[in-house]
Write an enzyme that holds these catalytic residues in place. Structure first.
Site, PDB file in Angstrom:
ATOM      1  N   GLU A   1       0.800  -1.223   0.000  1.00 44.32           N
ATOM      2  CA  GLU A   1       0.000   0.000   0.000  1.00 44.32           C
ATOM      3  C   GLU A   1       0.839   1.282   0.000  1.00 44.32           C
ATOM      4  O   GLU A   1       0.798   2.070   0.957  1.00 44.32           O
ATOM      5  CB  GLU A   1      -0.961   0.006   1.201  1.00 44.32           C
ATOM      6  CG  GLU A   1      -1.895  -1.196   1.224  1.00 44.32           C
ATOM      7  CD  GLU A   1      -2.921  -1.133   2.353  1.00 44.32           C
ATOM      8  OE1 GLU A   1      -2.806  -0.264   3.234  1.00 44.32           O
ATOM      9  OE2 GLU A   1      -3.838  -1.966   2.349  1.00 44.32           O
TER      10      GLU A   1
ATOM     11  N   GLU B   1      -5.427  -8.511   0.907  1.00 45.22           N
ATOM     12  CA  GLU B   1      -6.078  -8.148   2.176  1.00 45.22           C
ATOM     13  C   GLU B   1      -7.559  -7.912   1.942  1.00 45.22           C
ATOM     14  O   GLU B   1      -7.948  -7.230   0.989  1.00 45.22           O
ATOM     15  CB  GLU B   1      -5.513  -6.845   2.767  1.00 45.22           C
ATOM     16  CG  GLU B   1      -4.163  -6.980   3.393  1.00 45.22           C
ATOM     17  CD  GLU B   1      -3.656  -5.654   3.987  1.00 45.22           C
ATOM     18  OE1 GLU B   1      -4.484  -4.802   4.377  1.00 45.22           O
ATOM     19  OE2 GLU B   1      -2.424  -5.491   4.027  1.00 45.22           O
TER      20      GLU B   1
HETATM   21  O1  IFM Z   1      -4.288  -2.697   9.239  1.00 45.57           O
HETATM   22  C1  IFM Z   1      -4.213  -2.230   7.936  1.00 45.57           C
HETATM   23  C2  IFM Z   1      -3.030  -2.841   7.220  1.00 45.57           C
HETATM   24  O2  IFM Z   1      -1.848  -2.563   7.881  1.00 45.57           O
HETATM   25  C3  IFM Z   1      -2.929  -2.301   5.825  1.00 45.57           C
HETATM   26  N1  IFM Z   1      -4.171  -2.411   5.124  1.00 45.57           N
HETATM   27  C4  IFM Z   1      -5.360  -1.965   5.784  1.00 45.57           C
HETATM   28  C5  IFM Z   1      -5.464  -2.568   7.153  1.00 45.57           C
HETATM   29  C6  IFM Z   1      -6.737  -2.085   7.866  1.00 45.57           C
HETATM   30  O3  IFM Z   1      -6.737  -0.700   7.986  1.00 45.57           O
END
Ligand code: IFM
Length: 451
Positions: free
Chosen positions: A169, A353
């Site tokens: 990210e 994710e």
């Molecule tokens: O916890 C975060 C993660 O570190 C990166 N992606 C989003 C998740 C939730 O906010």
């Protein structure tokens, strides 16, 4: 409440990877055994973290890794995605922290012994503070430092790693860290963020050939987060606002990687916001990826406004939201994947994710997180739908294995499928973890029957 794999869905295929994910700063603790990171510094800034907490202990994972890996194995997952802490590996004096490498090597050995694929992210936001002191991601040299770190890690881990992600990210690192300042290092200027992005993407591009050389059997790529945007109304100005939001927050990251060009928006940026692009940079940035990691949580509606031409709206009061205040909108994941598929020639896509924060409570040893199960089920359906419509998707990871340090929100938000009682560090499988475990057991049994 159960999780199920619908017959004929992409999730039923034994080749489709299903796993759980974590990141270093959010779970590890053991801060005294590494260099300081920008998040250690940021946590000390008054008001930066909602509950004034920090990552010094977090889930104490460094000391409890065996228990945590046993939990991973108990879930019947195909894969575990975690990140390496750069400041646990590279010291300020340029030397390598062998104890840091050994910590991760034992995790990898455990995973390999249990036939669980290791998905290793090299950078999930915990930049060594000594690099921030030299300018952080505003300094081009940080990209070269990252490549050096990637080489050290890839050489040490050898063929233990199934998949590398260079960055997780970069939008959050650049936009939240350098434009809004709500994340470390807490810098807030439009003059910074696109410069930071450029150096992050350059770091990725410089590391890719190194990973290919040092870990030829591993797949290598990058993980981006996306928010699909929708117009608040059918007005032309709101539709234009959607295009602008998408260009700034999504396309700005994925387009250079896949095409070697920033969005056309680059020409419209004020001079002070433009990144310094050196000849050859875009070729480095657009090195071929074995996969694209996609993180998805929510969508947003957008209307015309602000001096940039778009304003991102909070979800309407009647829609279902998570404990983060994010709208639950599985269709957004299908839409996003289809849009990426239309816009680009994509490498295989991995959902790296997906998950939700809930106001979980431990009552009589149980956490009944039914909403999370519903969320996961509906989003798995959304992934399957995109696959049916032609997107090549190879896996899906639940965020997150454990409740953990949710950045600027500290420990106030729980994303885990395993509950962590922070004072005792006791772990308790939530209902969602049990549902995932049983879904995966059924899936394996069905695959065996078909063999
Ligand atoms: O916890 C975060 C993660 O570190 C990166 N992606 C989003 C998740 C939730 O906010």
């Amino acid at each position: 409440m159960k999780l199920s794999v619908p017959a004929g869905s992409i999730f039923a295929s034994p080749d489709f990877t299903i796993g759980v994910a974590t990141s270093s700063f959010q779970i590890e603790g053991a801060a005294d055994a590494r260099e300081a990171s920008i998040w250690d510094t940021f946590c000390r800034q008054p008001g930066a973290i909602a509950d004034n907490s920090n990552g010094l202990v977090a889930c104490d994972h460094v000391n409890r890794w065996q228990e945590d890996m046993a939990l991973v194995a108990s879930l019947n997952v195909d894969a575990y995605r975690f990140s390496v802490s750069w400041p646990r590996i590279m010291r300020n004096d340029g030397s390598v922290n062998q104890d840091g490498l050994a910590f991760y090597t034992q995790l990898l050995d455990f995973l390999n012994a249990h036939n669980i694929k290791a998905y290793v992210t090299l950078y999930h936001w915990d930049l060594p503070q000594y690099l921030e002191d030299r300018g952080g991601w505003l300094n081009r040299d940080t990209a070269r430092e990252f490549a050096r770190y990637a080489e050290v890690v890839a050489k040490a881990f050898g063929n233990r790693v199934y998949s590398y992600a260079t960055l997780n990210e970069p939008f959050c690192s650049a936009y939240l860290g350098y434009e809004t300042g709500v994340h470390a290092p807490g810098k807030a200027s439009r003059a910074y963020s696109k410069k930071a992005v450029h150096h992050l993407l350059l770091a990725h591009g410089l590391a890719m050939p190194i990973l290919r050389k040092c870990a030829p059997d591993a797949e290598s790529g990058i993980v981006l987060n996306f928010t699909p945007y929708y117009p608040a109304s059918e007005s032309p100005s709101d539709k234009t606002a959607v295009k602008l939001a998408h260009a700034h927050h999504n396309d700005w990251y994925v387009r250079p990687l896949l095409t070697g060009e920033y969005p056309a928006l680059l020409d419209d940026l004020p001079e002070e916001e433009k990144p310094e692009i050196v000849s050859g940079d875009m070729q480095i940035i657009s090195a071929e990826n074995d996969y694209l990691g996609v993180n998805y949580y929510t969508r947003a509606k957008v209307r015309h406004g602000d001096d940039r031409g778009f304003e991102i709206l909070e979800p309407a009061s009647e829609v279902q939201t998570t404990a983060m205040g994010w709208e639950v909108y599985p269709q957004g994941l299908t839409d996003l994947l289809l849009q990426l598929h239309r816009d680009f020639t994509l490498p295989p896509v991995l959902i790296t994710e997906n998950g939700m924060a809930c106001d979980d409570t431990l009552i009589d040893g149980k956490v009944e997180d039914v909403k999370r199960i519903e969320y996961l089920q509906s989003h798995m359906g959304a992934v399957d739908q995109a696959a049916r419509e032609g997107v090549h998707i190879t896996g899906y990871f639940v965020w997150s294995l454990l409740d953990n340090f949710e950045w600027a929100l500290g420990y106030t938000k729980r994303f885990g499928i395993v509950y962590v009682d922070y004072p005792t560090q006791q772990r308790t499988l939530k209902q969602s973890a049990k549902a995932l475990r049983s879904m995966l057991a059924t899936r394996s049994a069905q695959a065996e029957l078909q063999d």
